[in-house]
Design a protein around this motif. Sequence first.
Motif, short mmCIF file in Angstrom:
data_model
loop_
_atom_site.label_atom_id
_atom_site.label_comp_id
_atom_site.label_asym_id
_atom_site.label_seq_id
_atom_site.Cartn_x
_atom_site.Cartn_y
_atom_site.Cartn_z
N UNK A 195 11.73 -1.47 1.31
CA UNK A 195 13.10 -2.95 1.03
C UNK A 195 13.25 -3.84 1.85
N UNK A 196 13.80 -3.15 3.13
CA UNK A 196 14.60 -3.66 4.14
C UNK A 196 13.12 -4.80 4.76
N UNK A 216 0.93 -1.14 -0.27
CA UNK A 216 -0.01 0.12 0.07
C UNK A 216 0.69 1.36 0.00
N UNK A 217 1.82 1.34 0.41
CA UNK A 217 2.93 2.52 0.52
C UNK A 217 3.52 2.74 -0.28
N UNK A 218 3.86 2.02 -1.25
CA UNK A 218 4.64 1.89 -2.54
C UNK A 218 4.32 1.92 -3.16
N UNK A 219 2.64 1.48 -3.27
CA UNK A 219 1.72 2.04 -3.97
C UNK A 219 1.39 4.01 -4.26
N UNK A 224 -2.66 4.76 4.74
CA UNK A 224 -2.39 2.90 5.14
C UNK A 224 -1.95 3.34 6.85
N UNK A 225 -3.11 2.52 6.97
CA UNK A 225 -1.71 1.72 8.49
C UNK A 225 -2.72 2.41 9.79
#
Length: 135
Positions: free
Chosen positions: A58-59, A31-34, A114-115
């Motif tokens: 990524x981590x 969701x954050x990537x989007x 998100x979140x």
Amino acid sequence: MVNEAEKYKSEDEAQQEKVSARNGLEGYCFSMKQTLEEPNLKDKINDGDRETIKSKIDETLKWLDSNTTAEKEEFEYKQKELEGVCNPIITKLYQGAGGQQPGGMPGGMPGGFPGGMGGKADAGHGQGPTIEEVD
């Protein structure tokens, strides 16, 4: 037999909670990537903040891949850790928009905030699934 069924029921519930926590973390990552790639928001997040979020995502995704047997609490901890990086940046983005939703969008970000706002989409606009719905 009833005792045995109860034993398995509690094990099944624990496994379901673990899977749900893992899916919640993975869903939050994507969701954050989007959100970072959203055309209306892409130019509003500075490169340093964008790189900070991408790096942490990524981590976290690498951690997910290498920790398939982690416990529910570990997934929850990793999600709070990721939210601790992302939420201040996204909050700054909202505040930078003068209290208005980014890009002047009436429903806010696709899929909601998100979140940090309960993980739910903007219920008034019915935009997409919520984190809780990710199986």
